[in-house]
Scaffold this motif. Structure first.
Motif, PDB file in Angstrom:
ATOM      1  N   MET A   1       4.267 -44.865   6.127  1.00 15.49           N
ATOM      2  CA  MET A   1       5.311 -45.392   7.023  1.00 15.49           C
ATOM      3  C   MET A   1       5.980 -46.594   6.355  1.00 15.49           C
ATOM      4  N   ARG A   2       7.285 -46.603   6.347  1.00 13.35           N
ATOM      5  CA  ARG A   2       8.057 -47.672   5.715  1.00 13.35           C
ATOM      6  C   ARG A   2       8.585 -48.603   6.809  1.00 13.35           C
ATOM      7  N   ILE A   3       8.097 -49.841   6.799  1.00 15.34           N
ATOM      8  CA  ILE A   3       8.442 -50.792   7.850  1.00 15.34           C
ATOM      9  C   ILE A   3       9.156 -51.988   7.235  1.00 15.34           C
ATOM     10  N   ALA A   4      10.321 -52.308   7.775  1.00 12.19           N
ATOM     11  CA  ALA A   4      11.073 -53.480   7.338  1.00 12.19           C
ATOM     12  C   ALA A   4      10.912 -54.591   8.360  1.00 12.19           C
ATOM     13  N   PHE A   5      10.785 -55.805   7.856  1.00 10.72           N
ATOM     14  CA  PHE A   5      10.751 -56.978   8.726  1.00 10.72           C
ATOM     15  C   PHE A   5      11.956 -57.852   8.410  1.00 10.72           C
ATOM     16  N   PHE A   6      12.734 -58.158   9.445  1.00 14.36           N
ATOM     17  CA  PHE A   6      13.933 -58.990   9.316  1.00 14.36           C
ATOM     18  C   PHE A   6      13.787 -60.155  10.283  1.00 14.36           C
ATOM     19  N   GLY A   7      13.451 -61.320   9.754  1.00 15.95           N
ATOM     20  CA  GLY A   7      13.254 -62.494  10.583  1.00 15.95           C
ATOM     21  C   GLY A   7      14.357 -63.513  10.370  1.00 15.95           C
ATOM     22  N   ASP A  73       8.838 -60.232  19.938  1.00 13.22           N
ATOM     23  CA  ASP A  73       8.534 -61.633  20.227  1.00 13.22           C
ATOM     24  C   ASP A  73       7.248 -62.073  19.536  1.00 13.22           C
ATOM     25  N   LEU A  74       6.846 -61.350  18.493  1.00 11.13           N
ATOM     26  CA  LEU A  74       5.531 -61.584  17.895  1.00 11.13           C
ATOM     27  C   LEU A  74       5.358 -62.994  17.359  1.00 11.13           C
ATOM     28  N   GLU A  75       6.450 -63.662  16.944  1.00 11.88           N
ATOM     29  CA  GLU A  75       6.290 -65.003  16.385  1.00 11.88           C
ATOM     30  C   GLU A  75       6.065 -66.060  17.458  1.00 11.88           C
ATOM     31  N   SER A  76       6.193 -65.689  18.719  1.00 10.05           N
ATOM     32  CA  SER A  76       5.922 -66.635  19.807  1.00 10.05           C
ATOM     33  C   SER A  76       4.463 -66.595  20.239  1.00 10.05           C
ATOM     34  N   ARG A  77       3.703 -65.696  19.655  1.00 10.43           N
ATOM     35  CA  ARG A  77       2.330 -65.482  20.130  1.00 10.43           C
ATOM     36  C   ARG A  77       1.304 -66.355  19.412  1.00 10.43           C
ATOM     37  N   ARG A  78       1.766 -67.308  18.630  1.00 10.89           N
ATOM     38  CA  ARG A  78       0.851 -68.251  17.998  1.00 10.89           C
ATOM     39  C   ARG A  78       1.524 -69.621  17.976  1.00 10.89           C
ATOM     40  N   LYS A  90       0.168 -60.052  10.427  1.00  6.66           N
ATOM     41  CA  LYS A  90       0.033 -59.432  11.743  1.00  6.66           C
ATOM     42  C   LYS A  90       0.613 -58.022  11.755  1.00  6.66           C
ATOM     43  N   ILE A  91       1.754 -57.856  11.111  1.00  6.50           N
ATOM     44  CA  ILE A  91       2.367 -56.525  11.052  1.00  6.50           C
ATOM     45  C   ILE A  91       1.470 -55.568  10.280  1.00  6.50           C
ATOM     46  N   GLY A  92       0.888 -56.053   9.179  1.00  5.73           N
ATOM     47  CA  GLY A  92      -0.016 -55.225   8.389  1.00  5.73           C
ATOM     48  C   GLY A  92      -1.238 -54.792   9.172  1.00  5.73           C
ATOM     49  N   GLN A  93      -1.736 -55.668  10.034  1.00  6.20           N
ATOM     50  CA  GLN A  93      -2.889 -55.312  10.870  1.00  6.20           C
ATOM     51  C   GLN A  93      -2.504 -54.270  11.917  1.00  6.20           C
ATOM     52  N   ARG A  94      -1.293 -54.397  12.435  1.00  3.22           N
ATOM     53  CA  ARG A  94      -0.832 -53.466  13.472  1.00  3.22           C
ATOM     54  C   ARG A  94      -0.510 -52.097  12.891  1.00  3.22           C
ATOM     55  N   TYR A  95       0.001 -52.094  11.646  1.00 10.02           N
ATOM     56  CA  TYR A  95       0.393 -50.844  10.998  1.00 10.02           C
ATOM     57  C   TYR A  95      -0.308 -50.719   9.649  1.00 10.02           C
ATOM     58  N   PRO A  96      -1.606 -50.470   9.650  1.00 11.08           N
ATOM     59  CA  PRO A  96      -2.326 -50.361   8.381  1.00 11.08           C
ATOM     60  C   PRO A  96      -1.829 -49.163   7.563  1.00 11.08           C
ATOM     61  N   ASP A  97      -1.945 -49.293   6.258  1.00  9.55           N
ATOM     62  CA  ASP A  97      -1.546 -48.233   5.324  1.00  9.55           C
ATOM     63  C   ASP A  97      -0.034 -47.994   5.306  1.00  9.55           C
ATOM     64  N   SER A  98       0.750 -48.948   5.813  1.00 11.54           N
ATOM     65  CA  SER A  98       2.205 -48.843   5.755  1.00 11.54           C
ATOM     66  C   SER A  98       2.740 -49.655   4.591  1.00 11.54           C
ATOM     67  N   GLN A  99       3.899 -49.271   4.092  1.00 11.65           N
ATOM     68  CA  GLN A  99       4.603 -50.053   3.081  1.00 11.65           C
ATOM     69  C   GLN A  99       5.530 -51.019   3.796  1.00 11.65           C
ATOM     70  N   LEU A 100       5.338 -52.320   3.563  1.00  8.81           N
ATOM     71  CA  LEU A 100       6.146 -53.336   4.216  1.00  8.81           C
ATOM     72  C   LEU A 100       7.273 -53.806   3.306  1.00  8.81           C
ATOM     73  N   TYR A 101       8.418 -54.072   3.914  1.00 12.48           N
ATOM     74  CA  TYR A 101       9.578 -54.611   3.222  1.00 12.48           C
ATOM     75  C   TYR A 101      10.037 -55.862   3.968  1.00 12.48           C
ATOM     76  N   LEU A 102      10.253 -56.932   3.242  1.00  8.38           N
ATOM     77  CA  LEU A 102      10.767 -58.164   3.830  1.00  8.38           C
ATOM     78  C   LEU A 102      12.245 -58.277   3.486  1.00  8.38           C
ATOM     79  N   VAL A 103      13.094 -58.213   4.506  1.00  9.94           N
ATOM     80  CA  VAL A 103      14.546 -58.255   4.321  1.00  9.94           C
ATOM     81  C   VAL A 103      15.038 -59.672   4.559  1.00  9.94           C
ATOM     82  N   THR A 104      15.808 -60.195   3.615  1.00  6.50           N
ATOM     83  CA  THR A 104      16.358 -61.537   3.771  1.00  6.50           C
ATOM     84  C   THR A 104      17.685 -61.648   3.040  1.00  6.50           C
ATOM     85  N   GLY A 105      18.339 -62.790   3.180  1.00  7.34           N
ATOM     86  CA  GLY A 105      19.660 -62.983   2.590  1.00  7.34           C
ATOM     87  C   GLY A 105      19.611 -63.700   1.259  1.00  7.34           C
TER      88      GLY A 105
END
Length: 206
Positions: A1-7, A73-78, A90-105
């Motif tokens: 699973m390919r998951i992108a994070f855009f914060g 709202d995951l960043e409000s939980r700590r 946290k994302i890695g724990q929720r979606y184990p074995d996924s490929q994570l991508y960090l999107v930024t400018g």
């Protein structure tokens, strides 16, 4: 699973955020894209920052019609600053074995090595940096070498070049200038209804 994070601060979210993300989603075919406003951005000390609740509500409005996007709202939980390294864990724990991508400018290309535990971030996710006006993606050899050694890699990519920033939007709102073509209608309506950004500020933000 390919998951992108855009914060980001999303103070407020604008049409350049949407355009960049839509472009990258089409190119990389992510299975899921998580968009998360930072609860307490460590690099942003902004006197005219909307509350987390308002920024979350605006972000949900801004991305409501984009298929495959989940506004979280995951960043409000700590407590404490919103460090990307912790969010990715946290994302890695929720979606184990996924490929994570960090999107930024493109601004992050030059600032990334000041981020909290930035080398650990490179080990967690592939870094995707989209070009922004005024931020050439050259010269940060420390980042490029570290990314090459990380095993996750880094992608420098073109994206829609819209000269829009949250800082400029807040200034224009304070001055009563038009924002047609800068904000989604629902976001503009929310800002008006809640009377947000009534004071000018000079603190840099995107």
């Amino acid at each position: 699973m390919r998951i992108a994070f855009f914060g980001g601060s999303f103070n407020p979210p604008h049409l350049a955020h949407r355009a960049i993300l839509a472009h990258l989603m089409a190119r990389f075919q992510f299975d899921l894209t998580l968009v998360a406003p930072a609860y307490s951005p460590p690099h942003k000390r902004n006197l005219n920052q909307a509350s987390f609740e308002d920024r979350l509500a605006m972000t949900r409005l801004a991305f409501a019609d984009m298929e495959g996007v989940e506004v979280s709202d995951l960043e409000s939980r700590r407590q404490g600053p919103s460090y990307t390294v912790d969010t990715l864990a946290k994302i890695g724990q929720r979606y184990p074995d996924s490929q994570l991508y960090l999107v930024t400018g493109g601004d992050a290309y030059h600032q990334f090595c000041t981020w909290h535990r930035w080398e650990d971030i490179l080990g967690q996710a592939c870094l995707i940096i989209a070009r922004r006006p005024g931020y050439p993606l050259t010269g940060n050899l420390v980042l490029e070498e570290a990314a090459a050694k990380s095993g996750q890699g880094m992608i420098l990519t073109s994206a829609p070049q819209l000269a829009i920033s949250s800082t400029a939007i807040r200034t224009r709102l304070a001055q009563g200038d038009s924002l047609e073509g800068w904000l989604a209608d629902a976001v503009a309506g929310y800002i008006q209804a809640k009377h947000l950004y009534q004071m000018e500020d000079d603190h840099l933000e995107v």
